[in-house]
Design an enzyme around this catalytic site. Structure first.
Site, mmCIF file in Angstrom:
data_model
loop_
_atom_site.group_PDB
_atom_site.id
_atom_site.type_symbol
_atom_site.label_atom_id
_atom_site.label_comp_id
_atom_site.label_asym_id
_atom_site.label_seq_id
_atom_site.Cartn_x
_atom_site.Cartn_y
_atom_site.Cartn_z
ATOM 1 N N GLY A 357 19.173 30.159 3.193
ATOM 2 C CA GLY A 357 17.902 30.638 3.716
ATOM 3 C C GLY A 357 16.795 29.629 3.491
ATOM 4 O O GLY A 357 16.884 28.758 2.631
ATOM 5 N N GLY A 359 12.780 29.774 2.852
ATOM 6 C CA GLY A 359 11.653 30.665 2.593
ATOM 7 C C GLY A 359 10.353 29.901 2.663
ATOM 8 O O GLY A 359 10.322 28.732 3.045
ATOM 9 N N GLY A 360 9.303 30.594 2.300
ATOM 10 C CA GLY A 360 7.993 29.984 2.366
ATOM 11 C C GLY A 360 7.865 28.762 1.482
ATOM 12 O O GLY A 360 7.120 27.843 1.785
ATOM 13 N N PHE A 361 8.606 28.729 0.398
ATOM 14 C CA PHE A 361 8.389 27.651 -0.556
ATOM 15 C C PHE A 361 9.511 26.645 -0.586
ATOM 16 O O PHE A 361 9.451 25.676 -1.318
ATOM 17 C CB PHE A 361 8.182 28.232 -1.945
ATOM 18 C CG PHE A 361 6.963 29.090 -2.018
ATOM 19 C CD1 PHE A 361 5.717 28.513 -2.135
ATOM 20 C CD2 PHE A 361 7.058 30.458 -1.925
ATOM 21 C CE1 PHE A 361 4.592 29.291 -2.170
ATOM 22 C CE2 PHE A 361 5.935 31.246 -1.965
ATOM 23 C CZ PHE A 361 4.690 30.667 -2.090
ATOM 24 N N GLY A 362 10.535 26.868 0.170
ATOM 25 C CA GLY A 362 11.598 25.883 0.162
ATOM 26 C C GLY A 362 12.922 26.493 0.570
ATOM 27 O O GLY A 362 13.014 27.677 0.871
ATOM 28 N N VAL A 364 16.876 27.635 0.161
ATOM 29 C CA VAL A 364 17.680 28.290 -0.864
ATOM 30 C C VAL A 364 19.152 27.989 -0.600
ATOM 31 O O VAL A 364 19.631 28.140 0.521
ATOM 32 C CB VAL A 364 17.467 29.811 -0.851
ATOM 33 C CG1 VAL A 364 18.231 30.468 -1.980
ATOM 34 C CG2 VAL A 364 15.994 30.143 -0.963
ATOM 35 N N LYS A 379 16.816 27.675 -5.473
ATOM 36 C CA LYS A 379 15.701 27.450 -4.560
ATOM 37 C C LYS A 379 15.184 26.050 -4.806
ATOM 38 O O LYS A 379 14.844 25.689 -5.936
ATOM 39 C CB LYS A 379 14.612 28.480 -4.837
ATOM 40 C CG LYS A 379 13.410 28.275 -3.981
ATOM 41 C CD LYS A 379 12.575 29.525 -3.919
ATOM 42 C CE LYS A 379 12.175 29.776 -2.506
ATOM 43 N NZ LYS A 379 12.052 31.100 -2.100
ATOM 44 N N ASP A 476 3.648 38.090 -2.139
ATOM 45 C CA ASP A 476 4.333 37.868 -0.865
ATOM 46 C C ASP A 476 5.390 38.946 -0.655
ATOM 47 O O ASP A 476 6.555 38.646 -0.417
ATOM 48 C CB ASP A 476 4.922 36.458 -0.805
ATOM 49 C CG ASP A 476 5.133 35.992 0.632
ATOM 50 O OD1 ASP A 476 4.665 36.684 1.560
ATOM 51 O OD2 ASP A 476 5.769 34.934 0.829
#
Ligand SMILES: *[C@@H]1O[C@H](CO)[C@@H](O)[C@H](O)[C@H]1NC(C)=O
Ligand SMILES: *[C@@H]1O[C@H](CO)[C@@H](O)[C@H](O)[C@H]1NC(C)=O
Ligand SMILES: *[C@@H]1O[C@H](CO)[C@@H](O)[C@H](O)[C@H]1NC(C)=O
Ligand SMILES: *[C@@H]1O[C@H](CO)[C@@H](O)[C@H](O)[C@H]1NC(C)=O
Ligand SMILES: *[C@@H]1O[C@H](CO)[C@@H](O)[C@H](O)[C@H]1NC(C)=O
Ligand SMILES: *[C@@H]1O[C@H](CO)[C@@H](O)[C@H](O)[C@H]1NC(C)=O
Ligand SMILES: *[C@@H]1O[C@H](CO)[C@@H](O)[C@H](O)[C@H]1NC(C)=O
Ligand SMILES: *[C@@H]1O[C@H](CO)[C@@H](O)[C@H](O)[C@H]1NC(C)=O
Ligand SMILES: *[C@@H]1O[C@H](CO)[C@@H](O)[C@H](O)[C@H]1NC(C)=O
Length: 674
Positions: A357, A359-362, A364, A379, A476
């Site tokens: 996946g 995500g918003g921050f990086g 995974v 992550k 979030d």
């Protein structure tokens, strides 16, 4: 005599069909009379060790067998010509300094000449230089045992690695040094080549099949069944010339190690024999901390430093958070700090097939820890704008101590250069977002499961907001951050990350954090997250779970608005997800819908706390009478509408300012501010 040289064997029993003659070298230790050309820094010591380099900086040592080997069948070439098979076994030892890193490494080399004019030290390992690196006219094959990685700074390859090089140092393939044993009980054990007494290496090339194996093991262990580099497809026909020299090259750079060979065997078209009667490995550098008084001194010093550090962290954070509603408590015992190498290994070098996946921050990645075999989600936050390591450590430490059955627990972390890695429990069944909306997912959650998920989310948020020692704002909350575990329970992920990010910012108060569709109206105005902004997003999630619709679908559809409209038309049950096939508990559905509306109200002070939410969901308290809601009451439609209108207009503003609905704004704003 310390070594014997046996030339021109006939190993026809081994290559029956080929009748190839085999040449074999055996050195069980080295001595001056051996037919080895030493140049540069290499010398043969009285202790029967061949030392390629000592710990001087930027030196090169070569050691090659004097006579070349025939590597191609020129007299009677086969139709599809190939280079001869060869095999080598050797034992080397790297003595590196105790503190700091050693360097650079050594390489088993096959080359057309024993002269390497203009070759450079450091990561060129005394074989190449900047001009001829990678040039096919070099005709050099090398397997490097490198303890520093500077060659390709943005590559993922580890310092402590084995690489196969053709004509240049840009390795065709590299693997972190490891001992691999496959079978009923598979073992993959990383080891530092510079830390073990000595390392055994086997390199085997099959000319006809054009495959290469490289196997390594610490000297104390027997040969593992599985090569580190196994059946690697490589055609050496164009690399080899008819006559080639074999030997070793090593170099140091600014970092230095001594590189020693204990013994070596080599065979063309045959199997390199094992060696016995090897000299003792050179002594490792004395570790000064083995003296008891040094240990005591170090202990006292580190205790002092630690307490100073704590004080410093506390002070900085106190100042920074004076005007913030949440005061944090900083400690220094971090959750487990993983070794980069382990995580690199666990995720197979962060390859795409492990990606589960973004995500918003990086990104995974799924991984399996080599030490314990447990599945984890890693992550990877690349180019993180974090500056303060200490603040970061403190933040991760505080997140790492959060433990709840409805949270995706943080197991540990790791930082390497700008890469920040966070290690979480692996939750196999994906996110709520995926379960609700992925058209490929034939599995439909029934109402009981949905209600259970809703309760799980509320329990997780309640823990973050009220039950832990500090208030943690998630910042979030959204369906893609809610994972569904094997029991179909909800696990909240990604909590606290937004704040972790804000530490890197100069001015962090103006950063709007969240995802479009879940951002409370006051958040777009003030940029200040609070427990009430989490409750707002939670309300949106509740509506999603019941309706099976995303918060925003097109320019026209706004979930909250749509549910309110239906509510006012007196047809609230019309919004229920058709996939439920009208099978649900009406009382529960109505409760969740109304609670969703109650939580996603425009006015923050009208929203309930998570504690109240939990009581409503348990039917401990009845929902407040709708007339008391202030803005949804029977005759407050004007206030009501203006309230919701404002929400949608704030959403539209956010959208026109360049954020698409699925992008986490914090990431965007950080990028834009760079
Ligand atoms: C390495 O060897 C050279 C020559 O033998 C010597 O001059 C030098 O001092 C040695 N360096 C170290 C660090 O021992
Ligand atoms: C060279 O290749 C021929 C086949 O073309 C083979 O018969 C011969 O044995 C090979 N010689 C060696 C030394 O491998
Ligand atoms: C690199 O090596 C080649 C020969 O191998 C030599 O001709 C050239 O001058 C060297 N270049 C440098 C920059 O040393
Ligand atoms: C490779 O080396 C040869 C001989 O040294 C030289 O003529 C040629 O230009 C080099 N090629 C490249 C791409 O540098
Ligand atoms: C490489 O290793 C594999 C598996 O252990 C083996 O099947 C193969 O024959 C080996 N190849 C060479 C060239 O030794
Ligand atoms: C659904 O499956 C198709 C074909 O396997 C794939 O192209 C598509 O990306 C999948 N959609 C989602 C949302 O995963
Ligand atoms: C499922 O729930 C049971 C009982 O609550 C628990 O023992 C088990 O570990 C859970 N399994 C998973 C995969 O969460
Ligand atoms: C994942 O969910 C499915 C239902 O979609 C369930 O049958 C399965 O057991 C779950 N898998 C795991 C590994 O928990
Ligand atoms: C409620 O107030 C609005 C104006 O604020 C008015 O138009 C409407 O008639 C009132 N409805 C009821 C049921 O009193």
């Amino acid at each position: 005599m310390a070594s014997q040289i046996l030339l021109v064997f006939l190993l026809s029993f081994f290559f029956l069909h080929q009748e190839a003659s085999s040449q074999v070298l055996i050195f069980e230790g080295f001595d001056e009379t051996d037919e080895i050309n030493c140049d540069g820094s290499s010398i043969i010591k009285d202790s029967r060790l061949l030392r390629l380099t000592n710990r001087s900086t930027n030196i090169i040592g070569h050691a090659f067998y004097k006579t070349p080997f025939q590597m191609l069948n020129k007299t009677d070439p086969p139709i599809q010509p190939y280079a001869y098979s060869f095999s080598t076994y050797f034992v080397f030892s790297i003595v590196s300094p105790n503190s700091g890193s050693g360097g650079f490494g050594l390489a088993f080399t096959i080359a057309p000449s024993t002269e390497f004019h203009g070759a450079q030290a450091g990561h060129y390992l005394g074989l190449f230089n900047t001009t001829n690196d990678g040039n096919a006219s070099n005709h050099i094959f090398a397997v490097e045992f490198d303890t520093v990685n500077r060659y390709n700074d943005d590559s993922d390859s580890e310092g402590n690695h084995v690489g196969v090089d053709i004509n240049g140092m840009g390795s065709k393939i590299t693997e972190p040094a490891a001992y691999i044993e496959e079978g009923t009980e598979s073992v993959k054990d990383d080891f530092r080549m510079a830390k073990v007494d000595a390392v055994q290496a086997w390199i085997e090339y099959d000319g006809e099949k054009r495959t290469l194996n490289v196997t390594i093991a610490p000297l104390k262990l027997s040969r593992p069944s599985t090569p580190l580099i196994k059946n690697y497809k490589i055609d050496l026909y164009n690399v080899m010339k008819e006559n080639m020299f074999v030997g070793f090259s090593a170099s140091t750079g600014q970092e230095t190690s001594s590189h020693y060979l204990l013994g070596w065997s080599f065979a063309v078209n045959g199997v390199a024999p094992m060696l016995s009667n090897l000299p003792k490995p050179p002594p490792k550098e004395q570790d000064p901390s083995s003296f008891p008084w040094v240990k005591v001194a170090i202990g006292i010093l580190s205790a002092l430093t630690l307490s100073l550090l704590c004080l410093l962290i506390l002070l900085t954070c106190y100042n920074r958070y004076m005007d913030f509603e949440v005061l944090e408590d900083w400690e220094t015992d971090c959750p487990h700090r993983f070794r980069y190498k382990d995580l690199h290994l666990a995720t197979k070098g962060f390859i795409e097939s492990q990606l589960i996946g973004i995500g918003g921050f990086g990104a995974v990645y799924k991984g399996v820890l080599p030490t314990t075999g447990t599945e984890v989600a890693v992550k990877r936050i690349v180019r993180s704008p974090l500056h303060g390591m200490r603040e970061f450590a403190a933040e991760v430490e505080s997140l790492g101590r959060l433990r709840h059955k409805n949270l995706v627990n943080l197991q540990g972390w790791c930082k390497k250069k700008n890469d920040l890695l966070l290690v979480y429990d692996f939750i196999p069944n994906g996110s709520l977002d995926c379960v609700l909306y992925n058209p490929n997912n034939s599995f439909v959650l029934n109402w009981g499961q949905r209600f259970n998920i809703v309760r799980g989310i509320s329990a997780g948020l309640l823990y973050l907001h009220e039950e832990w020692e500090q208030v943690v704002i998630h910042r979030d909350v959204k369906t893609s951050n809610i994972l569904i575990d094997g029991n179909l329970s909800a696990r909240l992920g990604d909590f606290g990350l937004a704040r972790l990010y804000n530490h890197g910012q100069v001015s962090h108060t103006t950063n709007v954090v969240g995802t479009i569709g879940y951002i409370a109206p006051e958040l777009t105005r003030t940029g200040k997250a609070s427990t009430k902004t989490d409750v707002y997003a939670f309300g949106v999630v509740l509506l999603e779970v019941v309706t099976g619709k995303r918060p925003l679908d097109s320019d026209q559809f706004f979930l909250v608005e749509w549910v309110v409209e239906n509510y006012h038309l007196g047809q609230i049950l019309e919004v229920i997800d058709p996939k439920l096939d009208s099978v649900y508990n009406e009382e529960e559905v109505e409760l969740v819908l109304k609670l969703g509306l109650l939580c996603s109200q425009h006015r923050a002070d009208y929203r309930p706390t998570m504690k109240q939410v939990t009581r409503y969901l348990n039917f401990d308290d009845p929902l407040p009478d709708i007339a008391d809601w202030g803005h949804v009451g029977s005759n407050s439609s004007s206030r009501m509408n203006s309230g919701f209108l404002e929400i949608t207009s704030s959403l539209r503003t956010a959208e026109t300012s360049g954020y698409s609905s699925s992008i986490t704004m914090s990431t965007k704003s950080i990028d834009a501010g760079r």
